[in-house]
Scaffold this active site. Structure first.
Site, mmCIF file in Angstrom:
data_model
loop_
_atom_site.group_PDB
_atom_site.id
_atom_site.type_symbol
_atom_site.label_atom_id
_atom_site.label_comp_id
_atom_site.label_asym_id
_atom_site.label_seq_id
_atom_site.Cartn_x
_atom_site.Cartn_y
_atom_site.Cartn_z
ATOM 1 N N HIS A 182 -6.734 19.091 37.864
ATOM 2 C CA HIS A 182 -7.377 19.640 39.059
ATOM 3 C C HIS A 182 -6.737 20.999 39.325
ATOM 4 C CE1 HIS A 182 -8.256 15.215 40.130
ATOM 5 N NE2 HIS A 182 -9.346 15.772 39.636
ATOM 6 N N GLU A 213 -4.033 21.621 41.966
ATOM 7 C CA GLU A 213 -2.816 20.814 41.921
ATOM 8 C C GLU A 213 -1.900 21.456 40.894
ATOM 9 O OE1 GLU A 213 -4.123 16.789 41.262
ATOM 10 O OE2 GLU A 213 -5.444 16.843 43.009
ATOM 11 N N HIS A 238 -0.451 15.266 38.549
ATOM 12 C CA HIS A 238 -1.345 15.626 39.644
ATOM 13 C C HIS A 238 -0.533 15.923 40.898
ATOM 14 C CE1 HIS A 238 -5.327 14.328 37.833
ATOM 15 N NE2 HIS A 238 -4.447 13.869 36.953
ATOM 16 N N GLU A 286 1.526 11.432 40.479
ATOM 17 C CA GLU A 286 1.295 12.253 41.672
ATOM 18 C C GLU A 286 2.653 12.777 42.123
ATOM 19 O OE1 GLU A 286 -1.612 12.934 43.093
ATOM 20 O OE2 GLU A 286 -2.921 11.610 41.921
#
Length: 653
Positions: A251, A254, A383, A475
């Site tokens: 993404h 990110e 991410h 994440e």
């Protein structure tokens, strides 16, 4: 601004990119090799007043300089001095401090006792080795006035290092690194796409004995998807050496994962060269592939607004407005639909025909092809937006349940991989509540993806169901686009986790499946009793199977060969993969009813639009000089199936 600098640069190249044509070269003139010297004045030291060279580390220079400029005014108005400022603007800071200082050492060399001290040839050669790729990225040739053989001297001639002051400044301003990394210097700033490409290429050149760069394709807007590989034999797959990949910036907004991988690249190269035994053991026994940015187009959009203005969605998708982590084939639904069938395999699921009729992003296609082309064992995708490690399945086993525990057959192994990263991270597994709304402190920083939130078409599910590769999603934190001040603290939090994850690929078992003559068998299947997920052997018959500790029954099979089973025990304290080889005997090949009831065919070769439309080389030309019309990508499907294509497709031919 950039176009203005580029215009100035182009104007300069027409008039001064090559050395001035003179009957006597300035360097030869200064050394007294010419009979028609223009002046008989004895050169003397003078104060250095070139504004662009204010921080060179010395205060006195001498004229004429190496290039033949007789005065400060002549040097400042010369093309070389102007070109240094153009280079600074074009390279956006990448390599420009070093190049500027080395350029200044030629324009205004230091002077002592009315004698010039020339810059060191070794410094110039190192600069060219490190920075030529950066100039190539903006289609620039190497500046003639930085000719290492012509304008620089050897150490034996008493030269000086024009970058000594910069190196000393970097050493003083460097963050307080731990005792484990005393010599690895990293600039903890954001990198543009151009800077990233230049840095990856320079690192590969600097550590060419253990690394190389290669492109797996291009983004929608034509930017390279550039991978750097680390191995003691770069470019080659070695028998029973596992392959692991790290992917960042899927993404575009990110961005922390992208930067951490850029820092990891520099760290691996530097530490290997410095003799770090842990890094050397890792690279000597593992083939590591790092794709720092899977979505460079999205990053460009997010970076244009920067840290303070960038929102949660701006730049997330690619240039086609496709979320890449929803764009992979939905094999999870196929798995759920057929998992109860005894005959239907639940691994290496082929890509459904219908997938190719949708919108497939070039970035997705490139990563799919890359994943299929190498025998990856494990992977991590970095991410941002939370502080947790999630693992497959990401798509819920009940389509109407948004949060439902949906484990794979390798639940224990996936939890072990997730725990490896979370526990090695500085704060991810802490059970405090000061973290992104405190969503995962009770699970100590890991979660099954579908239990968190369900979505189809994810990259991790695709890896698990289509290949041998097990992938987790990391994440990295609440802020998707942290400030530059946070980059070094984030590196400290994640460095050990990244290294530990790479090392964790050396778990479970590995080996080779051969025939009785010692030839490796490609595509043989290794199954584990109780786990309905098989792995297949690579080109030379080698395989890897991540397994949790315990006793396992392994079986190796291949079409036309006997079946062989072995019992293995993996202790809890095992820190490297156990070696289990198989030797299969050839047997008469009998028809298998399962092949007819449940044919396993891969649609990849029939549906390959990007290779067809993006083919390299000259167009296919028929007789008469007319370019031959290429069949559309769906043509082979209908020709092989015997079904007539619909009229709406034929109208577009």
């Amino acid at each position: 601004m950039l176009f203005g600098l580029l215009g100035l640069f182009l104007a300069l190249t027409k008039s001064c990119w090559c050395a001035p044509q003179q009957t006597c070269h300035p360097g030869d003139q200064f050394l007294g090799r010419c009979s028609n010297t223009l002046t008989e004045e004895k050169p003397t030291c003078t104060e250095l007043h070139l504004s662009y060279c204010h921080d060179v580390g010395y205060s006195r220079t001498i004229f004429p300089n190496i290039l033949g400029h007789r005065t400060r005014i002549e040097a400042e108005s010369g093309a070389e001095y102007l070109l240094l400022s153009v280079i600074h603007g074009l390279l956006k800071g990448e390599c420009s401090p070093d190049m500027r200082l080395v350029g200044c050492s030629v324009l205004a060399s230091p002077c002592q006792d009315d004698k010039m001290i020339k810059p060191c040839r070794s410094t110039c050669e190192a600069l060219r080795r490190d920075c030529s790729h950066t100039l190539e990225a903006v289609d620039m040739a190497w500046p003639y006035f930085l000719d290492c053989d012509r304008f620089f001297a050897s150490d034996q001639e008493g030269c000086f290092d024009p970058l000594a002051a910069l190196k000393a400044k970097q050493e003083l301003s460097r963050p307080s690194l731990s005792a484990e990394e005393p010599s690895t210097i990293i600039q903890f700033t954001y990198s543009s796409n151009t800077q990233m490409y230049g840095l990856l290429k320079r690192t590969a050149a600097k550590c060419s004995h253990i690394s190389q760069v290669y492109s797996i394709g291009r983004s929608t807007e034509g930017r390279d998807l550039l991978v750097i590989e680390f191995s003691n034999n770069p470019g080659q797959h070695e028998m029973v050496e596992p392959e692991v990949k790290l992917i960042g910036n899927m993404h575009g907004n990110e961005v922390l994962g992208r930067q951490l991988l850029i820092y990891l690249v520099q760290y691996l190269c530097s530490e290997y060269t410095l003799g770090n035994q842990r890094v050397q053991a890792l690279i000597n026994n593992t083939r590591i592939h790092i794709l720092a940015s899977m979505n460079p187009d999205g990053y460009e959009l997010a970076a244009a607004e920067g840290h303070l203005m960038n929102g949660w969605t701006n730049g997330r998708t690619n240039a086609q407005n496709i979320d890449l982590n929803r764009n992979f084939p939905d094999l999870t639904s196929v798995f759920y639909r057929n998992r109860r069938s005894r005959h239907y395999r639940t691994d290496h699921i082929p890509i459904p025909d219908a997938y190719w009729f949708g919108k497939v992003a070039p970035e997705t296609f490139a990563v799919m092809k890359w994943t299929r082309s190498l025998p990856f064992v494990q992977s991590a995708s970095l991410h941002g937006g939370e502080l947790v490690v999630s693992y497959p399945f990401d798509f819920s086993r009940h389509p109407h349940e948004e949060k439902m525990f949906s484990p794979t057959q390798d639940e224990r192994v996936f939890k072990q991989l997730a725990r490896t990263y979370a526990d090695a991270h500085a704060t991810m597994s802490n059970n405090d509540t000061d973290r992104c709304g405190a969503n995962f402190y009770r699970t100590r920083g890991i979660i099954n993806g579908a239990l968190w939130y369900s979505f189809a078409g994810g990259m991790s599910d695709f890896n698990y169901l289509h290949t041998n590769c097990l992938e987790i999603t990391v994440e990295l934190g609440c802020d998707k686009f942290p400030s530059e001040a946070e980059l070094y603290p984030e590196w400290k939090r994640n460095k050990e986790a990244l290294l530990s994850f790479l090392e964790s690929v050396h778990r479970g078992i590995k080996g080779v499946v051969k025939d009785v003559d010692g030839n490796g068998i490609k595509g043989a299947t290794i199954s584990v009793r109780g786990i309905r997920k098989d792995v297949t052997t690579a080109e030379s018959g080698d395989y890897w199977r991540l397994l949790s500790p315990g006793t396992h029954i392994l079986t190796a099979t291949a079409k036309g060969y006997s079946r062989v089973s072995k019992r293995v025990h993996l202790p809890n304290n095992m820190n490297k993969a156990g070696r289990v080889d198989f030797a299969l005997k050839k047997v008469p090949l009998e028809p298998d009813i399962d092949d007819h009831l449940f044919p396993i065919t891969d649609t990849w070769d029939r549906f390959d639009p990007y290779n067809q439309f993006g083919r390299d080389g000259e167009p296919d030309v028929a007789e008469g000089g007319i370019e031959r019309q290429e069949k559309p990508w769906w043509w082979s499907y209908f020709s092989q199936s015997g079904i007539a294509p619909p009229n709406w497709l034929l109208r577009n031919v």
